[in-house]
Design a protein around this motif. Structure first.
Motif, PDB file in Angstrom:
ATOM      1  N   ALA A 283      28.484  22.649  36.899  1.00  0.00           N
ATOM      2  CA  ALA A 283      27.193  22.545  37.313  1.00  0.00           C
ATOM      3  C   ALA A 283      26.368  22.414  35.835  1.00  0.00           C
ATOM      4  O   ALA A 283      25.346  21.929  35.669  1.00  0.00           O
ATOM      5  N   VAL A 284      26.645  23.554  35.091  1.00  0.00           N
ATOM      6  CA  VAL A 284      26.109  23.334  33.508  1.00  0.00           C
ATOM      7  C   VAL A 284      26.459  21.945  32.994  1.00  0.00           C
ATOM      8  O   VAL A 284      25.338  21.304  32.285  1.00  0.00           O
ATOM      9  N   SER A 285      27.621  21.597  33.010  1.00  0.00           N
ATOM     10  CA  SER A 285      27.922  20.066  32.392  1.00  0.00           C
ATOM     11  C   SER A 285      27.016  19.012  32.888  1.00  0.00           C
ATOM     12  O   SER A 285      26.519  18.199  32.297  1.00  0.00           O
ATOM     13  N   LEU A 286      26.982  18.996  34.146  1.00  0.00           N
ATOM     14  CA  LEU A 286      26.253  17.715  34.904  1.00  0.00           C
ATOM     15  C   LEU A 286      24.733  17.896  34.686  1.00  0.00           C
ATOM     16  O   LEU A 286      24.186  16.827  35.126  1.00  0.00           O
ATOM     17  N   LEU A 287      24.272  18.950  34.097  1.00  0.00           N
ATOM     18  CA  LEU A 287      22.776  18.849  33.989  1.00  0.00           C
ATOM     19  C   LEU A 287      22.704  17.667  32.706  1.00  0.00           C
ATOM     20  O   LEU A 287      21.321  17.508  32.830  1.00  0.00           O
ATOM     21  N   GLU A 288      23.460  17.562  32.128  1.00  0.00           N
ATOM     22  CA  GLU A 288      23.415  16.413  31.057  1.00  0.00           C
ATOM     23  C   GLU A 288      23.763  15.196  31.598  1.00  0.00           C
ATOM     24  O   GLU A 288      23.897  14.093  30.774  1.00  0.00           O
ATOM     25  N   ALA A 289      24.258  14.918  32.806  1.00  0.00           N
ATOM     26  CA  ALA A 289      24.702  13.700  33.325  1.00  0.00           C
ATOM     27  C   ALA A 289      23.256  12.863  33.565  1.00  0.00           C
ATOM     28  O   ALA A 289      22.286  13.415  34.299  1.00  0.00           O
ATOM     29  N   LYS A 290      23.312  11.568  33.318  1.00  0.00           N
ATOM     30  CA  LYS A 290      22.043  10.869  33.411  1.00  0.00           C
ATOM     31  C   LYS A 290      22.302   9.966  34.628  1.00  0.00           C
ATOM     32  O   LYS A 290      23.305   9.341  34.683  1.00  0.00           O
ATOM     33  N   GLN A 304      26.053   7.503  38.017  1.00  0.00           N
ATOM     34  CA  GLN A 304      26.319   8.481  36.997  1.00  0.00           C
ATOM     35  C   GLN A 304      26.604   7.853  35.329  1.00  0.00           C
ATOM     36  O   GLN A 304      27.404   7.130  35.357  1.00  0.00           O
ATOM     37  N   ASP A 305      25.863   8.339  34.493  1.00  0.00           N
ATOM     38  CA  ASP A 305      26.127   8.037  33.188  1.00  0.00           C
ATOM     39  C   ASP A 305      26.549   9.328  32.563  1.00  0.00           C
ATOM     40  O   ASP A 305      25.625  10.200  32.261  1.00  0.00           O
ATOM     41  N   LEU A 306      27.893   9.432  32.177  1.00  0.00           N
ATOM     42  CA  LEU A 306      28.382  10.716  31.742  1.00  0.00           C
ATOM     43  C   LEU A 306      28.313  11.060  30.293  1.00  0.00           C
ATOM     44  O   LEU A 306      28.831  12.044  29.972  1.00  0.00           O
ATOM     45  N   SER A 307      27.700   9.982  29.475  1.00  0.00           N
ATOM     46  CA  SER A 307      28.066  10.255  28.138  1.00  0.00           C
ATOM     47  C   SER A 307      27.260  11.473  27.682  1.00  0.00           C
ATOM     48  O   SER A 307      28.015  12.222  26.668  1.00  0.00           O
ATOM     49  N   GLY A 308      26.313  11.806  28.298  1.00  0.00           N
ATOM     50  CA  GLY A 308      25.568  13.308  27.698  1.00  0.00           C
ATOM     51  C   GLY A 308      26.377  14.518  28.272  1.00  0.00           C
ATOM     52  O   GLY A 308      26.603  15.374  27.499  1.00  0.00           O
ATOM     53  N   VAL A 309      27.081  14.238  29.013  1.00  0.00           N
ATOM     54  CA  VAL A 309      28.122  15.402  29.615  1.00  0.00           C
ATOM     55  C   VAL A 309      29.289  15.437  28.541  1.00  0.00           C
ATOM     56  O   VAL A 309      29.734  16.511  28.039  1.00  0.00           O
ATOM     57  N   TYR A 310      29.591  14.344  28.005  1.00  0.00           N
ATOM     58  CA  TYR A 310      30.736  14.567  27.193  1.00  0.00           C
ATOM     59  C   TYR A 310      30.558  15.205  25.752  1.00  0.00           C
ATOM     60  O   TYR A 310      31.321  15.852  25.426  1.00  0.00           O
ATOM     61  N   SER A 311      29.177  14.801  25.465  1.00  0.00           N
ATOM     62  CA  SER A 311      29.031  15.449  24.253  1.00  0.00           C
ATOM     63  C   SER A 311      27.900  16.759  24.270  1.00  0.00           C
ATOM     64  O   SER A 311      27.598  17.164  23.216  1.00  0.00           O
ATOM     65  N   ARG A 316      29.378  26.171  27.559  1.00  0.00           N
ATOM     66  CA  ARG A 316      29.946  26.272  28.857  1.00  0.00           C
ATOM     67  C   ARG A 316      30.457  25.152  29.533  1.00  0.00           C
ATOM     68  O   ARG A 316      31.287  24.614  30.343  1.00  0.00           O
ATOM     69  N   ASN A 317      30.182  23.871  28.683  1.00  0.00           N
ATOM     70  CA  ASN A 317      30.367  22.594  29.004  1.00  0.00           C
ATOM     71  C   ASN A 317      31.812  22.435  29.187  1.00  0.00           C
ATOM     72  O   ASN A 317      32.627  22.861  28.565  1.00  0.00           O
ATOM     73  N   TYR A 318      32.191  21.503  30.477  1.00  0.00           N
ATOM     74  CA  TYR A 318      33.440  21.046  30.614  1.00  0.00           C
ATOM     75  C   TYR A 318      33.158  19.408  30.648  1.00  0.00           C
ATOM     76  O   TYR A 318      32.604  18.881  31.418  1.00  0.00           O
ATOM     77  N   GLU A 319      33.894  18.954  29.458  1.00  0.00           N
ATOM     78  CA  GLU A 319      33.593  17.638  29.427  1.00  0.00           C
ATOM     79  C   GLU A 319      33.946  16.533  30.431  1.00  0.00           C
ATOM     80  O   GLU A 319      33.201  15.674  30.545  1.00  0.00           O
ATOM     81  N   LEU A 320      34.798  16.820  31.197  1.00  0.00           N
ATOM     82  CA  LEU A 320      35.169  16.030  32.282  1.00  0.00           C
ATOM     83  C   LEU A 320      34.890  16.259  33.454  1.00  0.00           C
ATOM     84  O   LEU A 320      35.478  16.190  34.347  1.00  0.00           O
ATOM     85  N   SER A 321      33.742  16.542  33.743  1.00  0.00           N
ATOM     86  CA  SER A 321      32.974  16.878  34.951  1.00  0.00           C
ATOM     87  C   SER A 321      32.304  15.502  35.389  1.00  0.00           C
ATOM     88  O   SER A 321      32.049  14.881  34.419  1.00  0.00           O
ATOM     89  N   SER A 322      32.338  15.356  36.609  1.00  0.00           N
ATOM     90  CA  SER A 322      31.617  14.223  37.250  1.00  0.00           C
ATOM     91  C   SER A 322      31.285  14.362  38.666  1.00  0.00           C
ATOM     92  O   SER A 322      31.779  15.407  39.095  1.00  0.00           O
ATOM     93  N   TYR A 323      30.800  13.403  39.109  1.00  0.00           N
ATOM     94  CA  TYR A 323      30.459  13.347  40.586  1.00  0.00           C
ATOM     95  C   TYR A 323      31.245  12.440  41.371  1.00  0.00           C
ATOM     96  O   TYR A 323      31.576  11.352  40.452  1.00  0.00           O
ATOM     97  N   SER A 324      31.650  12.605  42.550  1.00  0.00           N
ATOM     98  CA  SER A 324      32.339  11.691  43.433  1.00  0.00           C
ATOM     99  C   SER A 324      31.314  11.344  44.435  1.00  0.00           C
ATOM    100  O   SER A 324      30.454  11.827  44.760  1.00  0.00           O
TER     101      SER A 324
END
Lengths: 635, 919
Positions: A283-290, A304-311, A316-324
Motif C-alpha cells: 500500500a505504501v509503495s503504490l502511493l507512488e504509482a502514477k 499504471q506507471d510504476l517507475s515512481g514505485v521502483y525508486s 517501507r517501499n517494496y519495489e515490485l508492487s503492482s496492480y492487477s
C-alpha cells in the motif's frame, strides 16, 4: 452394548428430524424470489488468481456464478479477444506494440476498459537450507535479484549475496532460478522493473538470449541457464517448494508463498531497507504509482506507471508492487450480452468494495479510494450494469478513511532496524514462515572487539557495531563504492561511518561479518564488488567449509580474494555476542523457562482436576484423559 | 431397538441421500454384488422420486431410469437404462446405438401425447465441440451429432422452415430459446478469424464448451444396459434454463419453469443419417446428424424434474462477516451462507479457504483485516494462545478425505465374453491400503517418471509402470487382472492440491503409521519387489537428499523426484524441460481435483507443438481423456466427490496388514464410525484422528473441522454474529440435504455430543467476559484475590505505568454455561483466582503491538492495559520482575482452562459412551 450403539445412531437422527420439523420445509421456504444472474466467465492472471478465486467463491451466496481460469495474463487477453470469455484478468494492458517481438494484440477501440482489481507484490520465494535449517530471512538487493535471474550470479555463496546477508553463512549451493513458462504478466512486470532499475544486466542477458533487438519487457521470460520454467504461479510455487528444489528461487505473487508456507526474499529498496511485500508495504509503495488519468483514451486510462514505485525512498517501499487488472467489455457482442453485463457489473463492484476486505488475509493489498472511485465509473460503462447500484458510499473498502488517506499505508509500520542495509540482519521469518526464525550469526564486533556492547544496544546497535568494524577497512570499502553499489545511501547514513556505504551492501557487509579479519576482508570485499560487476563468476563456489555437510576441507584454492572472503565468513559462524537484539541471551532463556513453567501451571491443575472428576465418577467425565484413548484403541 | 432396525431407519430417512455418490452397494450390505468384479453399479441409489420411462418405436424396449427427479439442485443424478442395442464401435467410437442426454426447460409442446416434453429449441445441446478449430478428446460422436445444425441446403432432408437458415453458410440451425425469451439463432460466427481483430467465434451467451452439461454420447453395453451420471444445473449455473428460479414470465407473473431431462436414443448410421449425403459413408462417419433434427427428436424420451428454489436471499453490497480456513468445510459453508441471510438480521458471511496454519494465525496472531473466525482441523498450539484471549472451539463439519476415481473398463485381450460385455462401463469399487496410497503419493510407479523417456534409475527397474500392473493392487482388486489402462500417467499417481493443510498431514500420518507402508517407505521392497522412490525414503541413509522424508509428517504433497525430461530441439526452438510438476500438475483445491477426475482432464501442458516458434509455446495442454477409456484418480473430499459423482475408494486401516483386511468405504457409516474413533488431543475439547486399528467400521480418513474463535478479541456485534453462525450451522445446518442451508451430501451430521458442545461454544462466544486486569501483581496471593466487577463495568482508570494490571476477577463471575457446571467445578475454580494481563511482557512486546489494530474494537480497558504493557521496556524484565506477573498469568490461565472444561459437560458425556461399547 447394541442398545447403546443404536441409541447413538438414533439421537442424531431424531435431532435432525426435529430440526427439519422446526424449520418447516427448510430455511428457504419463505424466501421471496430474488433477482437471478447469468453465469459469466473470465480467464487470465494467475498472479491475482487467489484473490479472484476468493471473490468468485463468495459471490455464489448471492446467486452469482463466475468461472475463472487462471491460465496466465497472456492467455486471458487472447481468449478475451477471441470472445471465449466475458472478461480478462491481466497484470499488464493489451500489448499493441509488444517489446519482445510477440504478435501485437488489437482490441477494437472503445470496446473495453481497465479496472485495477487487486494490488500485491511479486515476491521471490526461495528454498534454501543452512545446516539443514530452512532459511527464512534471506535478503537480496535488486541488483543481485537481477543477476540471479539472468544467470550472472550462480551460487548462493556468491560474495554479493553474502554481503546482503551478514547474519547468514551462505551455502555453496547452485541457484536455480524458476521462471514462468507461460505468457505471464508477472514476467512482464518483473522485466519492466529490471529494465528500469538494472537495465545493463537485463540488456546483457537479452542480447545473449538471442532476442535482441527486441529487449523490452516481455511476458515470455527467457529461461536462464541452470534455471527452470514452470506454468503459472501455482507451477512456480509448486516447484520451488519441493525438497529437491533446494537452491531454487522463483517469482510469484506473495499469496502463493503464504499458501505453501514458504519464505520470500526481502528486497533492498531505495530507502536502504530490505522489505517484503506485506499488504501494508505494498500500500505504501503504490502511493507512488502514477495512474494514467487521461480518461479520453480508454486504451491507457487507469493503467499504471510504476517507475515512481521502483525508486520510492520510503523505508517501507517494496519495489515490485503492482496492480492487477480486469479488462471489462463496454460493448455487447459474441456471447457477451447485457444480461451478462449485469452480472459482470455486480461482480466487479463486489470486487472493488467488499472483496477488498479479505485481500490482506490472502496476501494482497486492498485498493485505495482514488482507484476504486475511478473504477466504479468504468464499471458503469459495462452494458447492462446497474448504474444505480454502483456508488462509493456503500463501498466497504478497508483502505477508506474519512480524510481520504489510505489507512493501510498511513498505519504501515516502519521496518525494523535490523532490516536496514548494513551489518545487522533480522532473524524473523518472512512470507508463509513469518513465525520461523532463522538463527543468525550476529555481526561480530570489530577486530578490537571493543564495541561488542554496541550490539546489545538494540536499535541501531547493530549498525553501530558494523560501523566499528568498517572503520578498519574504511578506506578499502571506498573502492567498493566505485562499483556503483553506492546506491545504498541508506546504509551510509545509518552507520555514519561512510565506510559501510560503498560496496555498499556487498562489500561493507562482508566486512562486518568477518569480525576477525578486518582490513583484509574489506579490501577483498572491495575487490568482490568489482568482480561481480564484471559478471565474472570467478569468486563463487569456493568455500572453505560446506555448511550443508559440515565438512571443512582445506581452504579452497581460490582466485582473487574469494578465499579471504570465505574465511571472513567462517568467523561469522561462531556467535560472539549473546546479548544481542536478534540473538539468544540469558533474558531469552529466562523467558523460555517462564513460558514452560506457565504452561505447566496452565495444564497441571486442569489435568489434575479432570483426573479427580474421573476418579470420583463425577457427572463431568474427562474429555481428554489418556486412558480413554487407549481403551478405545483396543476395541 | 436393534441395530438392523436403526440402519433401516437410517436408509429410508431423508438422510439416505447423503453420500449419494458413495452408494457402493457392497459397502452397505457387506458383500460384493458381483463376485470377481469391481462392481458395475456406479449408479446413485434410488430415491422416492426415482422414475423409469420407456422408449417408443424402434426404441420400444428401452427403459430409462433416473434415480431422483424431485428436490433437486446443482447435483449429479444417475441415469441408467436397459433394453438398448449395444453401441456400435466404429472408427468413431460411438458409431451408432448410443444415447444423448440434455437438460431442457419449458412446457409440454404436445408433440408426443404419451410422453410430454419440451420443444427442441429449449435444450442445452451443441457446445461440446464448441471452440474455434474444435477441441478433441471427449466428444466422440461425429459431425453434426454434437451440433445444433440440423441440415444444410441441398440435403435431401432440407426444409428451410424447420429452423433458422444462415444463408452465409447454407446451414440450417436449431435456435436456442432461453427461459428469459432471448433466442440464439446461430451458435458460431462463420466469418470469425482469430487473426483479425474483433469478432467472436462462439455466439451463444447461455452455455459453451465449459458450462454445458450435455452428454454427447453414452454407451450401451452388450447386455443392453448402460449408466451415466448427469450433472444437473440450476438457473444459477445455467441461466438459459432457469431451473429452480423464478425466471419464466407467464401472463406477467414470474414463475419457476418446468425442467426436463431429455434422452435422445440414436440408432444405426443407416437410419440416423437418412436424408443426408453422409448416408453413403455411414461406415466412415457413424451417426452424424443432430439429435435436434426432426427425425431423431421424434424418438426423444423426456423425464420431468423438479428443483428446489435456489434464488438467494442474500443481498450484495452489505458488509460481510468474514471467516477463513480449511477447505473441507467450504461446501457446507457455501450451503449455509444463503440460509443465514434469510430474514435479514445477519450479514452475509464470507469464507476464504486458506491453509489451516494460516487460519490458526488469524486467531492466535491477528493483524489488521484478519477474519475473526477460522475453521481448522487441529487446534492452535496452546503455547500460542495468550491467556487473556482464550480460543473457543466449536465442532463444525464431519466429512472425509477420499480417493475419488473415474475408471472405465478396457478389457485386456484376449478378453472373456463377460469382460468384453463390460467394456466402457465404469468401475464401481477400488480397494486401497496405506501402502498403495504411499506408492501413489511417492512417484514410485514408472509412469510418474517416464516423462516420454524414463530416467535412468536402478531402483525403478523392478517397479510396475502403474497401479494396474502392481500385483499388490491386483491382490485387493482382482478384476484389474482382466483390465488395461489407456493412460497410465493418471493411474499411477493422484491429482493433488498444492496447498498445505491439516488434512494432508492426517493422510500422511495414516500412511506412516501403517507397518507395511512404513517399511516400504523406509526402503524395504514389498513382497513383489517394488521399491519406494528414494526421494521419499524415510531414512536419511536411503534418501537421495540425505534427509529422511516424513518426519514430521508433511502437511502437503511434495513431488520430490527431481527428474526432468529434456526434449530434442525443434526446428525453430528448444522446448523447456518437463518436470514432475508439469507431468502431474497440482490443482488449486480439492474441488478442482474432483472436477479433474470427473472430466478426466488435468490440463497438463505436455503436448508437444512441433511447430512452436518459442520455448513458451512448445508445450501445449493435453486433451481430455477419451470417452470410454478414462482412468483418473484424485485426492479429494467426500463432499466434492459427491458433487461431481465420483466413485470413491475403500481404504484399509493403518496396521490392518493381515490377509483378510477390512476395506472401509467413506459412506455415512464409515464416517460416523470414524468420528467415534477420534480421541482428544492436546487441547481439551478438540478431537483428533487416531491412526490405527480403532474400529472395523471406522473410515480412516474421517475429518472433523472446528470453528476457532477468540471472542475477547472481538466486539460484541462480531461475537453475536459469529455465535449466530455457529448456532445455525451446528443445528439446523446439520440436516443433510440438497436445499440451501442444509448439510450437503458427502458430510455426516455432527453427533449429539458434538452438537451440544457446539451450542455451548456458541454461548461462550456470545457471553464470555474478559477477565479484568488484576490487582498489582505483588498483591495476588493465591486464592485471595479481590473480586471486582467484570471489565465492561470497570471505570477506565489508568493503570500504574510499569506495573501493569490493576485488578482481578475470579473466573466464575461470567458465563451462564459456567454456572451450570455445579459445585465440583466452582470449588476448583474458586481456589484459582483469575488474573492479569500483567505477564504479557512474557509473550514479547512485538506480538502485543501487532494485535493492537485488531483489538481496537474490543474492550477499551483491555486495550489500554495492553498499551501500558507494551510501553514497558523489555530490558527491564529482570528475573524478579518477571516472576510476579508470571504467577498472575499462571493463575489466570489455569482458571481459564478450568473454565474451558466446565463449559462442555455434555460433550464429555459422549466420550463416555464409546467406552461402554464393547466389541
Amino acid at each position: 452394548m447394541k442398545r447403546r450403539a443404536s441409541r447413538r445412531l438414533v439421537v442424531p437422527f431424531a435431532a435432525a428430524v426435529l430440526a427439519a420439523l422446526i424449520l418447516g420445509s427448510g430455511p428457504m421456504a419463505s424466501v421471496d424470489a430474488q433477482e437471478s444472474y447469468q453465469r459469466i466467465s473470465g480467464e487470465g492472471s494467475s498472479w491475482s488468481a487467489n484473490a479472484i478465486d476468493a471473490m468468485r467463491v463468495n459471490v455464489r451466496q448471492f446467486g452469482i456464478t463466475v468461472d475463472f481460469n487462471p491460465s496466465g495474463s497472456s492467455a486471458g487477453r487472447k481468449n478475451y479477444l477471441n470472445g471465449t470469455v466475458d472478461f480478462a484478468a491481466s497484470d499488464i494492458p493489451f500489448q499493441f506494440e509488444p517489446e519482445d517481438g510477440s504478435p501485437p494484440e488489437s482490441p477494437a477501440p472503445d470496446s473495453y476498459v481497465y479496472i485495477p482489481v487487486t494490488a500485491g507484490g511479486t515476491a521471490f520465494m526461495y528454498n534454501l537450507n543452512i545446516n539443514g535449517q530452512r532459511v527464512t530471512n534471506l535478503r537480496l538487493s535488486g541488483e543481485n535479484i537481477s543477476k540471479i535471474f539472468t544467470g550472472v550470479i550462480k551460487q548462493w555463496n556468491d560474495p554479493a549475496i553474502v554481503a546482503d546477508n551478514p547474519g547468514l553463512v551462505m551455502p555453496a549451493r547452485a541457484i536455480v532460478p524458476v521462471v514462468r513458462s507461460d505468457g505471464s504478466g508477472a514476467s512482464a512486470q518483473f522485466t519492466l522493473w529490471m529494465i528500469a532499475r538494472h537495465k545493463g544486466i537485463w540488456d546483457a542477458y537479452c542480447q545473449s538470449s538471442g532476442r535482441a533487438p527486441k529487449c523490452g519487457s516481455t511476458s515470455f521470460y527467457p529461461t536462464p541457464p541452470g534455471g527452470i520454467a514452470q506454468g503459472g504461479d501455482l507451477g512456480v510455487a509448486g516447484y520451488v517448494s519441493q525438497g529437491f528444489a533446494e537452491g531454487a528461487i522463483g517469482y510469484v505473487n506473495y499469496s502463493y508463498a503464504l499458501g505453501v508456507q514458504f519464505p520470500v526474499a526481502k528486497v533492498l529498496n531505495a530507502g536502504g531497507f530490505y522489505t517484503e511485500p506485506t499488504p501494508e508495504n505494498v500500500a505504501v509503495s503504490l502511493l507512488e504509482a502514477k495512474i494514467n488519468n487521461d480518461e479520453s483514451n480508454p486504451a491507457t486510462y487507469l493503467t499504471q506507471d510504476l517507475s515512481g514505485v521502483y525508486s520510492n525512498g520510503d523505508p517501507r517501499n517494496y519495489e515490485l508492487s503492482s496492480y492487477s487488472y480486469f479488462i471489462l467489455p463496454t460493448k455487447v457482442g459474441g456471447q457477451f450480452t447485457e444480461a451478462k453485463g449485469r452480472t459482470l457489473g455486480r461482480f466487479s463492484y463486489y470486487a472493488m468494495c467488499e472483496a477488498q476486505q479479505q485481500s490482506a488475509s490472502l496476501g494482497y493489498s486492498p485498493l485505495p479510494v482514488n482507484l476504486v472511485s475511478a473504477s466504479l465509473e468504468q464499471i458503469a460503462k459495462i452494458p447492462g450494469a446497474e448504474v444505480e447500484n454502483i456508488n462509493i458510499q456503500a463501498c466497504n473498502n478497508p483502505t477508506f478513511s474519512a480524510d481520504g488517506t489510505n489507512v493501510l499505508a498511513r498505519d504501515a509500520p516502519r521496518p525494523a532496524e535490523c532490516d536496514k542495509q548494513g551489518a545487522a540482519q533480522c532473524a524473523t521469518g518472512t512470507g508463509g514462515l513469518q513465525d520461523v526464525q532463522t538463527a543468525t550469526a550476529p555481526p561480530a564486533a570489530g577486530s578490537g572487539g571493543a564495541t561488542a556492547p554496541g550490539g546489545a544496544a538494540a536499535p541501531g546497535g547493530g549498525a553501530a557495531s558494523g560501523g566499528g568494524a568498517a572503520s578498519g577497512g574504511g578506506a578499502a570499502t571506498g573502492g567498493g563504492a566505485a562499483t556503483g553499489g553506492g546506491a545504498a545511501s541508506g546504509g551510509g547514513a545509518a552507520t555514519g561511518g561512510g565506510a559501510a556505504t560503498g560496496g555498499g551492501a556487498a562489500t561493507g557487509g562482508g566486512a562486518a561479518t568477518g569480525g576477525a579479519t578486518t582490513g583484509g576482508a574489506t579490501t577483498d570485499g572491495a575487490a568482490t564488488g568489482g568482480a561481480t560487476t564484471d559478471g565474472t563468476g570467478a569468486l563463487t563456489g569456493e568455500e572453505a567449509c560446506d555448511p550443508d555437510t559440515g565438512i571443512c576441507g582445506p581452504a579452497a584454492q581460490v582466485s582473487g580474494g574469494g578465499a579471504v572472503a570465505a574465511v571472513a565468513q567462517l568467523g561469522a559462524v561462531i556467535p560472539t555476542t549473546l546479548d544481542q537484539n536478534a540473538g539468544w541471551g540469558s533474558k531469552q532463556t529466562l523467558m523460555v523457562i517462564v513460558i514452560l513453567f506457565t504452561l505447566g501451571l496452565v495444564f497441571i491443575p486442569a489435568y489434575a482436576w479432570r483426573q479427580m472428576a474421573v476418579v470420583s465418577g463425577a457427572s463431568l467425565p474427562s474429555p481428554a484423559s489418556q486412558p480413554v484413548a487407549q481403551d478405545r484403541v483396543s476395541v | 431397538m436393534s441395530r438392523r432396525r436403526v440402519v433401516r431407519n437410517w436408509v429410508v430417512s431423508p438422510l439416505a441421500i447423503m453420500l449419494a455418490s458413495l452408494a457402493i452397494v457392497g459397502s452397505a450390505s457387506g458383500a460384493d454384488d458381483l463376485a470377481g468384479s469391481q462392481g458395475t453399479d456406479t449408479s446413485l441409489p434410488a430415491t422416492e422420486s426415482q422414475v423409469t420411462v420407456g422408449g417408443r418405436g424402434s426404441f420400444e424396449s428401452l427403459r430409462i431410469t433416473v434415480n431422483q427427479t424431485r428436490n433437486l439442485t446443482n447435483q449429479a443424478v444417475s441415469i441408467t437404462w436397459a433394453g438398448g442395442q449395444p453401441t456400435i464401435q466404429g472408427p468413431g467410437r460411438f458409431a451408432g446405438n448410443f444415447l444423448q442426454i440434455f437438460q431442457c426447460w419449458g412446457d409440454d409442446d404436445g408433440s408426443v401425447p404419451g410422453n410430454p416434453g419440451p420443444p427442441p429449441e429449449q435444450c442445452v445441446q451443441g457446445a461440446s465441440n464448441g471452440t474455434y478449430n474444435g477441441v478433441s478428446g471427449a466428444a466422440f460422436p461425429a459431425g453434426n451429432a454434437t451440433s445444433r445444425v440440423i441440415s444444410q441446403s441441398g440435403w435431401a432432408n432440407f426444409d428451410a422452415t424447420d429452423g433458422n437458415f444462415d444463408a452465409r453458410t447454407g446451414l440450417l440451425w436449431r435456435p436456442f430459446r432461453s427461459v428469459g425469451g432471448s433466442v440464439v439463432n446461430e451458435q458460431v460466427d462463420p466469418n470469425f478469424n482469430p487473426v483479425l481483430p474483433g469478432g467472436n467465434y462462439w455466439l451463444n451467451s447461455f452455455f459453451n464448451i465449459i458450462t454445458t452439461n450435455e452428454v454427447p454420447g453414452a454407451a450401451t453395453s452388450a447386455d443392453g444396459t448402460g449408466a451415466e451420471l448427469f450433472q444437473l444445473e440450476t438457473g444459477v449455473q445455467s441461466s438459459g434454463l432457469g431451473c429452480g428460479q423464478r425466471t419464466q414470465t407467464v401472463n406477467g407473473q414470474r414463475q419457476i419453469p418446468k425442467c426436463w431431462i431429455v434422452v435422445v436414443p440414436r440408432g444405426t448410421p443407416t437410419v440416423e443419417n437418412t436424408g443426408t449425403p453422409l448416408l453413403d459413408r455411414a461406415d466412415n462417419f457413424g451417426v452424424s446428424t443432430s439429435p435436434l433434427a426432426e427425425a431423431p427428436w421424434a424418438n426423444r424420451i423426456s423425464i420431468p424434474i423438479e428443483f428446489n428454489p435456489v434464488d438467494s436471499p442474500c443481498r450484495l453490497g452489505v458488509t460481510e462477516r468474514r471467516i477463513a480456513g480449511n477447505e473441507l468445510a467450504a461446501p457446507a459453508v457455501a450451503s449455509w451462507q444463503p440460509a443465514l441471510c434469510t430474514g435479514g438480521s445477519l450479514p452475509p458471511f464470507s469464507y476464504a479457504p486458506t491453509g489451516d496454519g494460516q487460519a490458526r494465525g488469524f486467531i492466535s496472531n491477528p493483524t489488521a483485516g484478519s477474519p475473526g473466525m477460522a475453521i481448522v482441523q487441529r487446534p492452535i498450539d496452546p503455547a500460542a494462545v495468550r491467556p487473556n484471549n482464550p480460543v473457543v472451539y466449536a465442532p463444525l463439519t464431519v466429512s472425509g478425505l477420499t480417493i475419488g476415481f473415474n475408471v472405465e473398463r478396457i478389457p485386456r485381450s484376449p478378453a472373456s465374453p463377460e469382460s468384453q460385455a463390460l467394456e466402457g462401463v465404469r468401475v464401481a469399487e477400488i480397494n486401497l491400503t496405506p501402502r498403495l496410497v504411499a506408492k501413489l503419493l511417492t512417484q514410485s510407479y514408472g509412469r510418474q517418471l517416464e516423462i516420454f523417456s524414463p530416467p535412468n534409475y536402478d531402483w525403478l527397474e523392478a517397479n510396475p509402470a502403474q497401479l494396474v500392473n502392481d500385483p499388490d493392487f491386483v491382490q485387493f482388486n482382482p478384476e484389474f487382472a482382466q483390465l488395461s489402462i489407456f493412460e497410465g500417467r493418471s493411474f499411477s499417481g493422484l491429482q493433488l492440491p498444492t496447498a498445505n493443510s491439516d488434512a494432508a498431514e492426517q493422510l500422511w500420518k495414516w500412511v506412516l503409521a501403517d507397518p507395511e507402508a512404513a517399511a516400504f517407505l523406509a526402503g524395504t521392497p514389498d513382497e513383489f519387489d517394488m521399491k519406494v522412490n528414494p526421494a521419499y525414503n524415510t531414512t536419511a541413509a536411503g534418501n537421495t537428499t540425505g534427509n529422511a522424508f516424513g518426519n514430521p509428517a508433511p502437511n502437503s504433497f511434495p513431488k520430490a523426484d527431481p527428474y526432468c525430461f529434456q526434449s530434442e530441439p525443434l526446428a525453430s526452438t528448444t522446448p523447456p524441460p518437463l518436470c514432475g510438476t508439469d507431468w502431474m500438475p497440482y490443482a488449486r483445491s480439492f474441488d478442482e481435483t474432483a472436477s479433474r477426475a470427473r472430466r478426466a482432464f488435468d490440463g497438463a501442458r505436455i503436448a508437444l507443438n512441433v511447430f512452436a516458434q518459442s520455448p513458451s509455446t512448445a508445450w501445449g495442454r493435453s486433451t481430455p481423456q477419451v470417452l470410454g477409456r478414462r482412468a483418473m484418480l484424485s485426492l479429494t473430499d467426500t463432499s466434492s466427490a459427491s458433487t461431481y459423482g465420483l466413485q470413491t475408494a475403500r481404504l484399509s486401516r493403518s496396521g490392518d496388514n493381515g490377509p483378510d483386511r477390512t476395506f472401509i468405504a467413506p459412506d455415512s457409516r464409515g464416517l460416523s464410525a470414524g468420528l467415534a474413533a477420534m480421541a482428544p488431543g492436546k487441547v481439551p475439547g478438540v478431537l483428533e484422528p487416531v491412526a490405527g486399528l480403532v474400529s472395523r467400521d471406522a473410515y480412516p480418513l474421517t475429518t472433523l473441522t472446528y470453528a476457532a474463535i477468540a471472542p475477547l478479541a472481538l466486539d460484541a456485534q462480531a461475537r453475536s454474529e459469529y455465535a449466530a453462525f455457529l448456532e445455525y450451522s451446528t443445528a439446523a445446518g446439520q440436516v443433510v440435504g440438497n436445499r440451501l442451508g442444509q448439510l450437503p451430501p458427502g458430510y455426516v451430521p455432527l453427533n449429539a455430543e458434538l452438537v451440544a458442545q457446539a451450542a455451548a461454544a456458541a454461548q461462550t462466544v456470545r457471553n464470555l467476559q474478559p477477565v479484568a486486569p488484576a490487582a498489582p501483581p505483588a498483591a495476588v496471593p493465591e486464592s485471595a484475590a479481590p473480586v471486582v466487577p467484570p471489565v465492561t463495568e470497570t471505570p477506565q482508570t489508568p493503570a500504574p505505568a510499569p506495573a501493569p494490571a490493576p485488578a482481578s476477577t475470579p473466573s466464575q463471575s461470567s458465563t451462564p454455561a459456567r454456572s451450570t457446571a455445579g459445585s465440583t467445578q466452582s470449588s476448583a475454580t474458586a481456589t484459582v483466582p483469575a488474573a492479569v494481563d500483567a505477564a504479557v511482557p512474557v509473550d514479547a512486546e512485538v506480538a502485543v503491538v501487532e494485535t493492537d489494530d485488531a483489538l481496537v474494537e474490543s474492550e477499551e480497558v483491555v486495550a489500554e492495559a495492553r498499551r501500558k504493557v507494551t510501553a514497558t521496556p523489555s530490558e527491564s524484565v529482570g528475573p524478579i520482575r518477571v516472576a510476579v506477573p508470571v504467577l498472575g498469568v499462571m493463575a489466570l490461565a489455569s482458571a481459564l482452562m478450568a473454565l474451558e472444561l466446565t463449559k462442555r459437560p455434555r460433550r464429555s458425556l459422549k466420550l463416555d459412551d464409546p467406552l461402554q461399547e464393547g466389541p
